[in-house]
Design an enzyme around this catalytic site. Structure first.
Site, mmCIF file in Angstrom:
data_model
loop_
_atom_site.group_PDB
_atom_site.id
_atom_site.type_symbol
_atom_site.label_atom_id
_atom_site.label_comp_id
_atom_site.label_asym_id
_atom_site.label_seq_id
_atom_site.Cartn_x
_atom_site.Cartn_y
_atom_site.Cartn_z
ATOM 1 N N GLU A 1 66.370 25.997 11.163
ATOM 2 C CA GLU A 1 65.266 26.781 10.590
ATOM 3 C C GLU A 1 64.762 26.131 9.314
ATOM 4 O O GLU A 1 63.547 26.067 9.074
ATOM 5 C CB GLU A 1 65.738 28.204 10.296
ATOM 6 C CG GLU A 1 66.003 29.052 11.516
ATOM 7 C CD GLU A 1 66.535 30.427 11.154
ATOM 8 O OE1 GLU A 1 66.011 31.414 11.693
ATOM 9 O OE2 GLU A 1 67.472 30.526 10.347
ATOM 10 N N SER A 37 71.701 36.498 5.003
ATOM 11 C CA SER A 37 71.194 36.860 6.331
ATOM 12 C C SER A 37 69.724 36.504 6.437
ATOM 13 O O SER A 37 69.083 36.085 5.463
ATOM 14 C CB SER A 37 71.378 38.355 6.590
ATOM 15 O OG SER A 37 70.581 39.128 5.701
ATOM 16 N N LYS A 38 69.173 36.704 7.629
ATOM 17 C CA LYS A 38 67.780 36.322 7.889
ATOM 18 C C LYS A 38 66.797 37.070 7.001
ATOM 19 O O LYS A 38 65.677 36.595 6.769
ATOM 20 C CB LYS A 38 67.447 36.556 9.366
ATOM 21 C CG LYS A 38 68.116 35.565 10.307
ATOM 22 C CD LYS A 38 67.655 35.760 11.738
ATOM 23 C CE LYS A 38 68.315 34.769 12.675
ATOM 24 N NZ LYS A 38 67.958 33.372 12.370
ATOM 25 N N ARG A 39 67.181 38.244 6.504
ATOM 26 C CA ARG A 39 66.238 38.980 5.649
ATOM 27 C C ARG A 39 66.005 38.267 4.320
ATOM 28 O O ARG A 39 65.027 38.538 3.615
ATOM 29 C CB ARG A 39 66.726 40.412 5.414
ATOM 30 C CG ARG A 39 67.962 40.542 4.556
ATOM 31 C CD ARG A 39 68.431 41.992 4.515
ATOM 32 N NE ARG A 39 69.657 42.142 3.757
ATOM 33 C CZ ARG A 39 69.709 42.348 2.447
ATOM 34 N NH1 ARG A 39 68.588 42.389 1.740
ATOM 35 N NH2 ARG A 39 70.857 42.487 1.831
ATOM 36 N N HIS A 40 66.898 37.340 3.976
ATOM 37 C CA HIS A 40 66.729 36.574 2.739
ATOM 38 C C HIS A 40 65.919 35.299 2.966
ATOM 39 O O HIS A 40 65.423 34.703 2.022
ATOM 40 C CB HIS A 40 68.095 36.206 2.157
ATOM 41 C CG HIS A 40 68.949 37.384 1.829
ATOM 42 N ND1 HIS A 40 70.048 37.748 2.586
ATOM 43 C CD2 HIS A 40 68.851 38.316 0.837
ATOM 44 C CE1 HIS A 40 70.594 38.830 2.064
ATOM 45 N NE2 HIS A 40 69.891 39.190 1.014
#
Length: 492
Positions: A270, A260-263
């Site tokens: 991107e 996910s984006k938190r990683h």
């Protein structure tokens, strides 16, 4: 084997995810290895979440990765249209075929009635399976419901299809990646293939599209395995040839949770914006669940395609190791032709006035700063001291270097001597060697001598080759910065 035809069918409800890119790549490699066709189909039936921006992102990301399709919305083909929303007139015909064959039936259940069924299953601590309450409705009962204003959905009759084509309730298929998979179809329940508003559900539309587009092999994520059993029965009920299926393991984050984006970045665009080379990205993604037969990991897409073997793809989940991607990207940056690299770096240098540098100076700046680059965007913070008259001094460079007596003495002597130097790189290299030697005789280590000059000229304690930096900056700017850094020393 008949012609190999594979497809990637993303839903444009977001930017192209790296996991979808991996699926697209494996389909592309399989097609190229088998002289087949790679098809792009856009599944845009979710109107609320679909946007043209996401469709454009899918196109741009796949093209950036070099995954060019043979048939698709923009290039056409004999089995179009390749956008699902343009195919809505096709699905009712095949739903009617299933109704006529008895493999489907009209369902007039209201949402409230279905919720009541689910509540009973929950109360009894059993998985919910539709009760088939509408399977044997009479024409009179159907007409009564229609008069009440109810519009029927169409459900696929799983048990009837299973009995027609198989000896038991167990449905099996041989997965190209995971081997034999099976399910007890009694646990699936009759599922809706056409909603009451006339739109097809995913499991129905995808079968019709793949059947009409003559897709021979379907390679996708393992989250579709439960769908595959339902889709096989629809193929069989329609009398169509069932494609071969291969289900890929998930891509997980380093902590083995869902990526996910938190990683970090998760969409192809991107990664590209951050400065990952698409050549490195596609090479890295190819190794998520597959490995080359010769053990050599750095390969072009064409080289990978020649070696690709779908049956050797790991059935396990893959870990997205950002560190390995960074290493691979750094390697690809080092492999780039200098002129190519110069162009690729320009989008990350927009905060600087490149007109301050001649082409030769820009070339040299890139040559001496490329070594530590992990991603292209690293260049932004690596080169500020090449631009402008003054330089911002980092606190560490000020307190640990410039504020010392040794540094102040070095700067004073450097300013005096350098006034008579020619700031051409070969000459500078010789002059700095002599200068360091003079201070070495005084008991000052050469690196300490150079720290003082580096801190004054670049504002930093480390960076590119000092000889090259001074040559690019020139005598005037170099001496201006050195003199500006010459302040009363801090007495120790």
């Amino acid at each position: 084997m008949s012609e190999v035809r594979v497809r990637i069918a993303p839903s444009p409800s977001g930017n192209l995810h790296i996991g979808t890119a991996r699926t697209a790549l494996f389909n592309y490699l399989f097609a190229k290895k088998n002289n087949g066709k790679f098809v792009l189909r856009i599944e845009d039936t979710d109107a609320e979440r679909t946007s043209q921006a996401y469709i454009d992102n899918i196109f741009d990301s796949l093209k950036a990765l070099g995954l060019n399709w043979d048939e698709g919305p923009d290039v056409g083909g004999e089995y179009g249209p390749y956008t699902q929303s343009e195919r809505f007139d096709i699905y009712p015909k095949y739903a009617q075929i299933l109704l006529d064959k008895g493999f489907a039936y009209e369902c007039f259940c209201t949402p409230e009635e279905l919720e009541a069924e689910k509540a009973i299953a929950t109360q009894n601590k059993k998985p919910y399976v539709y009760t088939k309450r509408c399977e044997h409705l009479t024409e009179e009962e159907k007409e009564k419901f229609r008069k009440e204003g109810r519009k029927p959905a169409i459900r696929f009759n799983i048990s009837k299809a299973q009995r027609a084509f198989h000896d038991s309730s167990i449905l099996k298929f041989n997965d190209m990646v995971k081997g034999e998979l099976h399910v007890d179809t009694d646990l699936l329940g009759d599922f809706v293939i056409m909603k009451s508003n006339g739109t097809p559900t995913y499991n129905f539309a995808v079968v019709i599209d793949d059947m009409l587009m003559k897709i021979s092999h379907i390679i996708r994520g393992e989250d579709h395995i439960s769908n595959t059993f339902k889709q096989i029965l629809i193929y069989e009920a329609l009398g169509a040839e069932v494609p071969e299926f291969g289900h890929l393991g998930m891509i997980l984050a380093p902590d083995r949770s869902k990526l996910s984006k938190r990683h970090g970045a998760t969409a192809v665009s991107e990664f590209v914006e951050k400065g990952y080379l698409t050549e490195a990205l596609i090479n890295f993604v190819a190794l998520l669940g597959w490995s080359p037969s010769d053990g050599v990991e750095i390969k072009t897409v064409d080289e990978i395609a020649k070696d690709f073997r779908i049956h050797d793809v790991s059935s396990s989940n893959s870990i997205f190791e950002y560190d390995k991607l960074n290493w691979m990207n750094s390697h690809y940056i080092k492999m780039l032709d200098i002129e190519d690299l110069k162009e690729r770096l320009k989008p990350y240098l927009t905060k600087y006035d490149l007109s301050e540098l001649s082409d030769a100076q820009y070339t040299r700046m890139v040559e001496v700063t490329r070594e530590p680059l992990t991603i292209l965007s690293d260049i932004t913070d690596a080169v500020p001291y090449f631009f402008g008259e003054d330089v911002e001094i980092e606190p560490k460079a000020q307190t640990e270097v410039l504020d010392t007596e040794v540094a102040q003495d070095v700067l004073e002597e450097f300013a005096r001597q350098a006034q008579g130097w020619e700031f051409e790189e070969e000459n500078l290299h010789h002059k700095l060697e002599v200068f360091r030697g003079e201070y070495k005789e005084k008991g000052i280590k050469p690196k300490v001598t150079m720290w003082a000059i580096r801190a004054a000229v670049t504002g930093r304690t480390c960076g590119a080759d000092m000889t090259a930096i001074l040559a690019i900056l020139g005598k005037e700017r170099t001496l201006h910065r050195v003199r500006k850094a010459m302040k009363p020393a801090v007495k120790n």
